[in-house]
Scaffold this active site. Structure first.
Site: not given
Length: 176
Positions: A8, A68, A140
């Site tokens: 991420d 992502e 996160d």
């Protein structure tokens, strides 16, 4: 067995999560965050991110990676900075010899929660349930684990292909 590294990306905090997939079973390996110092220059932050992901790859030896795709439209400067962080993450993964799949937040939430408009807390909750964790990872780290779970559910031919074919979004859900 396949070991998957989820990322991420963020300039200040980048989450990572490592899971293993054996058949239909997913198991937790590790997760955490790579943090850069606010007082560091942009090149120093990029270097911290690249080195951190490279260390994660060396430590956990993943077979594949999932990242992502981040969209930020409010502030153009933030979007550019985040894009540079994402580029550093992708570079570290490719430099580490990993095949990389990319997923939108909608795809990740759909795969993990079942609804593309899920809140961060819902994602964290489902990550805990799907991986049978004893505690809740940071937002996160949970997002990175969710990205890895999304990849495990579909792989390069599954969830990564959504949005490129005959799938549409209706009320936050992907439909065929």
């Amino acid at each position: 067995m396949t070991r998957i590294l989820g990322i991420d990306p963020g300039l200040r905090v980048t989450g990572f999560g490592v899971i293993e997939k054996a058949g239909n079973q997913l198991s937790y390996v590790a997760s955490g965050c790579i943090k850069s110092k606010e007082q560091d220059s942009l090149p120093q932050r990029i270097a911290t991110l690249f080195k951190g992901i490279s260390e994660v790859i060396a430590t956990y030896q993943p077979d594949e990676a999932a990242v992502e795709i981040v969209f930020v439209n409010v502030n153009p400067q933030s979007t550019l900075l985040l894009g540079q962080a994402r580029g550093a993450a992708l570079s570290a993964l490719v430099h580490g010899g990993l095949p990389v799949a990319e997923y939108t937040a909608l795809q990740v939430k759909q795969a993990v929660v079942g609804h593309g408009k899920a809140a961060k807390e819902q994602v964290q909750h489902m990550v805990v349930r799907l991986l049978n964790l004893g505690g809740t990872p940071t937002a996160d780290a949970a997002d990175a684990l969710a990205c890895a779970i999304c990849h495990a559910h579909g792989g390069l031919g599954g969830m990564a292909g959504l949005g490129k074919g005959a799938y549409r979004v209706r009320n936050g859900r992907l439909i065929g």
